[in-house]
Design an enzyme around this catalytic site. Structure first.
Site, mmCIF file in Angstrom:
data_model
loop_
_atom_site.group_PDB
_atom_site.id
_atom_site.type_symbol
_atom_site.label_atom_id
_atom_site.label_comp_id
_atom_site.label_asym_id
_atom_site.label_seq_id
_atom_site.Cartn_x
_atom_site.Cartn_y
_atom_site.Cartn_z
ATOM 1 N N GLY A 260 -2.082 1.047 -5.620
ATOM 2 C CA GLY A 260 -2.072 2.460 -5.270
ATOM 3 C C GLY A 260 -1.311 2.764 -3.986
ATOM 4 C CD GLU A 263 -4.927 -1.494 4.231
ATOM 5 O OE1 GLU A 263 -4.558 -1.127 3.109
ATOM 6 O OE2 GLU A 263 -5.717 -2.424 4.415
ATOM 7 C CG ASN A 264 1.985 -1.538 5.243
ATOM 8 O OD1 ASN A 264 1.537 -2.626 4.931
ATOM 9 N ND2 ASN A 264 2.580 -0.725 4.382
ATOM 10 C CD GLU A 297 -4.324 3.003 1.269
ATOM 11 O OE1 GLU A 297 -4.450 2.062 2.088
ATOM 12 O OE2 GLU A 297 -4.720 2.911 0.083
ATOM 13 C CG HIS A 300 -7.739 0.729 5.025
ATOM 14 N ND1 HIS A 300 -8.831 -0.099 5.067
ATOM 15 C CD2 HIS A 300 -7.328 0.751 3.718
ATOM 16 C CE1 HIS A 300 -9.077 -0.570 3.836
ATOM 17 N NE2 HIS A 300 -8.191 -0.053 3.004
HETATM 18 N N1 B3K Z 1 -5.283 -2.833 1.064
HETATM 19 C C1 B3K Z 1 -4.464 -2.401 -0.030
HETATM 20 C C2 B3K Z 1 -4.555 -3.252 -1.241
HETATM 21 C C3 B3K Z 1 -3.782 -4.496 -1.172
HETATM 22 C C4 B3K Z 1 -3.799 -5.197 -2.510
HETATM 23 C C5 B3K Z 1 -3.123 -6.519 -2.442
HETATM 24 N N2 B3K Z 1 -2.981 -7.092 -3.762
HETATM 25 C C6 B3K Z 1 -4.737 -0.986 -0.402
HETATM 26 C C7 B3K Z 1 -6.081 -0.483 -0.090
HETATM 27 O O1 B3K Z 1 -7.096 -0.995 -0.511
HETATM 28 O O2 B3K Z 1 -6.154 0.453 0.647
HETATM 29 ZN ZN ZN Z 2 -8.346 -0.151 0.974
#
Ligand code: B3K
Ligand code: ZN
Length: 867
Positions: A260, A263-264, A297, A300
């Site tokens: 989807g 959250e970099n 995101e 996060h």
């Molecule tokens: N943290 C990412 C998901 C990463 C999945 C890696 N296969 C998106 C989320 O959960 O916000």
């Molecule tokens: Zn997440």
């Protein structure tokens, strides 16, 4: 299989031997030959003088220690071990990668004409050799160099510190992220975008620049994403007292993305599905999905980025908590009951199914081969339910105190699930010792409740037994701490006070034993009990409700969720009964009192439109599958069809009146308008099953001025198998074939087409010009919907559905194992089916198991299933 992939165990965690405090990256971007120079400040933390770095799928060009070439290293396919290093030193590595050929969409790859990255969970090791683990936190600077004309926008994490022109038509931008972060939060994007900008003033008065980057021509589809971002920032300040920390927040929408969004730090990369929306192209569900994912995101930034995970086994620390936060955000902004209903549907359907599958695992897994396989409904959704139970046990005030303490203790570090629970416990003074078991025990607990009323003593006793059936990963189960929210009603619908041991008590009973009896005093008449209100724990409930009691609760329960749940239980009783009737060749039944109860809901002017629509959504095939050990696909289909048909026939006039009274002249996307559309389109889906179906559906399709109504007409035509379906499908495809994102809706209809010829149409559809096996959204829409929500055709006795999926998986095993590994799930659940089907399903798994290049994503699932 040349070498068997190895599992990692949570219990083996060791803190790192070395760490990296700073890393300076330079990317010289090129479609096929991108060079990356990474200069890191390394510190030895323990005795070892071997620095072991992760790295795959790239070429090592050079390696220097303290500016001197260093050739004392050994290399494997996945690791680089540098020998004889100690103390503090500088490590400079140059690598070369080929983004164009990176179809797995992990690391640095091309999405359309642009470059982007995906590093969670372990993608950074496809960019450079690194300590690619979440407990190594470094300050990153990133210089991006690329052709200026093709890539005018060069983005990375943090703040833009300089930029300029270079020779050969190239330019560069230099980014600096002041917050130390693990490598999985690194991001880079380069491309030629349109940008929507705005600013947000934080509550302490700082201005944050907001930028949303989309493919050129899509700017008119970005305002909703921007509004959602601003709402998220405001909500996190108001409800959690959390403020954004950088001066810029960027979102980039890309078309090729495995999930989807991501959250970099300061630079979220999103699947364009969760950014782009306008009236003509997006449904209300899309609008709400965008709001939720943008929120998720953004949230996060605190729960994930500021406090990250010590190791990947702790994933639910950030994901369960952030899902809880995004659910609360959507509930505070929209309808709490509708949100809760939909979250519970996911738990009772696909999450319970995961617990019952070979992939069963606790929210904090013990053993992992491929981390990407554990971004699951269990870690996310059940993880959120576990946080929600703590919220229920502590209350909002104590929960917020716990959050505050958690940040005081762990901001800027990598933490564990235990750290979180301890903060909640310390802040509230509530003992969570037994509660912690939710983190390590997998499976779905079953609560069996019985009741007894003693008229003489005026006492009402509830006996609650809990039992967690063995799961494929874990045979021994213990009693959990389960919050059970209940209410008792008098015959008139008044709420009774709950008195136990001569004290008034709250609504939440603490279930902590295998069997417990609660005796309520001063109960003046035999009550009707409402159990597991708000789905206060992720469990299955057994209680022998009579139809009368369920109908009573549908009318009198004080909260919407309990009313909805009573309706679901009533429907469930008749779905089960009719499945048996189908199997015994008996005639099917739905008593008039049941139909009348639903008529009452439809005519109740006090209820929200959106809520009424939810009341009429029948449990779906997958959820029903979970009720049985062995599933009769065709009987479920017939029973569901019968109930829908009967409600449609008997409530035709009411549905018709509802449908016509809810027409809106002016389109808007506020919650009231969404609710009206939702109920109107629900009525349409029933009316489609009657003699007015063809004409109503056709008229709605032709007059719709928004995608919600267009799709509602098409979905109705599809599920009711109306003859108008073909015409509508052709018209839609002609109109939208240039737009993959819109065509996904059409692909879903092809994939979920109940017609028995569906599979051959699906195969033809793979040649549609908007379809591509390289694009995860297209794959999920057409093939994912077929495997996961076209039960009758996927499970066709011929085995053709299974073989079709098997062929696709063979392809994706090479091109995109992560997507393959999501798509395979329906095949893993073969134990639910009759022995002929089991054989056919296992044949497909065996075909994969026999490959000598089986990706570890699939290896993990296939070997578990066949074990
Ligand atoms: N943290 C990412 C998901 C990463 C999945 C890696 N296969 C998106 C989320 O959960 O916000
Ligand atoms: Zn997440």
């Amino acid at each position: 299989m040349s070498q068997q992939p190895q599992a990692k165990f949570r219990s083996d965690y060791q803190s790192p031997e070395f760490t990296i405090s700073d890393i300076d990256l330079v990317f010289d971007l090129d479609d096929t030959n991108t060079f990356i120079s990474a200069t890191s400040k390394v510190q030895q933390l323990k005795k070892s003088t071997d620095l072991l770095l992760e790295g795959e799928g790239m070429t090592l060009v050079s390696l220097k220690i303290n500016d001197v070439d260093h050739d004392d290293y050994t290399q494997t396919d996945t690791q680089l071990t540098i020998h004889n290093v100690s103390g503090d030193f500088t490590l400079a590595i140059v690598t070369e990668v080929n983004p164009q050929e990176n179809t797995a969409l992990e690391g640095l790859y091309k999405s359309g004409d642009g470059f982007c990255t995906q590093c969670e969970a372990e993608g950074f090791r496809r960019i450079t050799y690194y300590l690619d683990r979440p407990d190594v936190l470094a300050r990153f600077t990133t210089k991006v160099i690329a052709d200026k004309k093709a890539y005018p926008h060069l983005l990375s994490n943090g703040n833009r510190v300089s930029h300029g022109d270079l020779d050969d038509g190239k330019h560069f931008v230099h980014w600096q992220d002041p917050f130390p972060k693990p490598a999985y939060l690194f991001a880079l994007v380069a491309g030629n975008f349109d940008v929507l900008t705005d600013t947000y003033k934080t509550k302490s008065g700082r201005d944050v620049a907001l930028e949303i980057y989309v493919d050129q021509g899509n700017l008119d589809r970005t305002p909703h994403a921007m509004t959602s971002l601003i709402n998220s920032m405001k909500w996190d300040e108001d409800r959690f007292d959390l403020e954004y920390d950088l001066d810029i927040y960027m979102i980039v929408a890309v078309d090729f993305f495995n999930m989807g969004a991501m959250e970099n730090k300061g630079l979220n990369v999103f699947n364009s599905k969760f950014v782009l929306a306008k009236q003509e192209t997006a449904t209300d569900t899309d609008y709400l999905g965008i709001e939720a994912v943008i929120g998720h995101e953004y949230f996060h930034n605190w729960t994930g980025n500021r406090v990250t995970c010590r190791d990947w086994f702790q994933l639910s620390l950030k994901e369960g908590l952030t899902v809880f936060r995004d659910q609360e955000f959507s509930s505070d902004l929209g309808s709490r009951s509708v949100n809760r209903i939909n979250n519970v549907r996911i738990m009772r359907g696909p999450q319970f199914a995961e617990d019952a599958s070979p992939m069963a695992h606790p929210i904090r897994p013990e053993k992992v081969i491929e981390m990407n396989n554990f971004y699951t409904l269990t870690v996310y959704e059940k993880g959120s339910e576990v946080i929600r139970m703590m919220h229920t046990l502590l209350g909002e005030v104590n929960f917020q105190k716990g959050m505050k303490l958690y940040f005081e203790r762990h901001d800027g570090t990598a933490a564990t699930c235990e750290d979180f629970v301890l903060a909640m416990e310390n802040a509230s003074g509530i003992d969570l010792t037994q509660f912690r078991l939710w983190y390590s025990q997998s499976g779905t607990p079953v609560l069996s409740v019985t009741s007894e009323y003693d008229e003489v003593k005026q006492e009402y006793a509830l006996t609650v037994k809990q039992h967690t059936p063995a799961t494929e990963d874990q045979t021994e189960k213990s009693a959990l701490h389960i919050p059970l929210d209940i209410e008792l009603y008098t015959r008139d619908g008044a709420v009774m006070e709950l008195r136990c041991n001569n004290e008034n008590i709250g609504n939440v009973l603490n279930i902590v034993e295998e069997q417990q009896t609660f005796v309520f005093q001063d109960v003046s008449e035999k009550p009707v009990v409402s159990l597991l209100r708000e789905f206060s724990a992720p469990v299955k409930l057994n209680y022998a409700y009579s139809d009368e009691e369920l109908i009573f609760l549908m009318i009198h329960a004080k909260n919407d969720f309990a009313r909805w749940d009573a309706g679901q239980m009533l429907l469930a009783n008749y779905i089960r009964a009719n499945i048996t009737h189908v199997q015994n060749n008996e005639s099917l039944v739905l008593p008039e009192v049941v139909v009348d109860a639903f008529r009452g809901v439809l005519l109740n002017a006090e209820l929200d439109h959106a809520f009424i629509a939810e009341m009429f959504v029948l449990p779906n095939h997958n959820e029903i599958t979970g009720w049985f050990d062995t599933v009769d696909v065709d009987a479920i289909d017939k029973a569901l069809g019968f109930i829908k048909q009967t409600l449609a026939r008997d409530l035709k006039d009411e549905f018709s009146a509802t449908y016509h009274s809810l027409k809106q002249e002016i389109y808007s996307v506020d919650h009231d308008a969404i609710g009206k559309r939702s109920l109107r389109n629900c009525a349409l889906s029933y009316l489609a099953k009657t003699d007015v179906g063809e004409s109503l559906v056709e008229a709605q399709y032709n007059s719709a001025d928004n995608m919600t109504d267009t799709m509602a007409a098409m979905v109705s035509a599809n599920s009711a198998e109306l003859s108008i379906r073909e015409t509508l499908m052709n018209d839609f495809s002609e109109k939208w074939s240039h737009d993959g994102l819109v065509m996904d809706k059409w692909f879903i209809l092809q994939g979920s087409n109940p017609n028995i010829e569906a599979l051959s149409t699906i195969k033809e559809t793979m040649n549609h010009k908007a379809f591509s096996l390289k694009n995860p959204n297209r794959i999920r829409s057409l093939i994912g919907s077929f495997a996961a929500s076209n039960a009758v055709n996927f499970h066709s006795k011929s085995g053709k559905g299974y073989a079709f999926l098997g062929n696709i998986l063979l392809d994706l095993n090479v091109s995109n194992p992560q997507v393959a590994s999501r798509l395979i799930d329906p095949l893993l659940k073969f134990k639910k089916y009759d022995s002929d089907r089991q054989t056919l399903m296992k044949e497909q798994l065996q075909r994969l198991a026999d490959l000598d290049n089986l990706a570890k994503d699939l290896f993990e699932k296939v070997t578990k299933a066949l074990a």
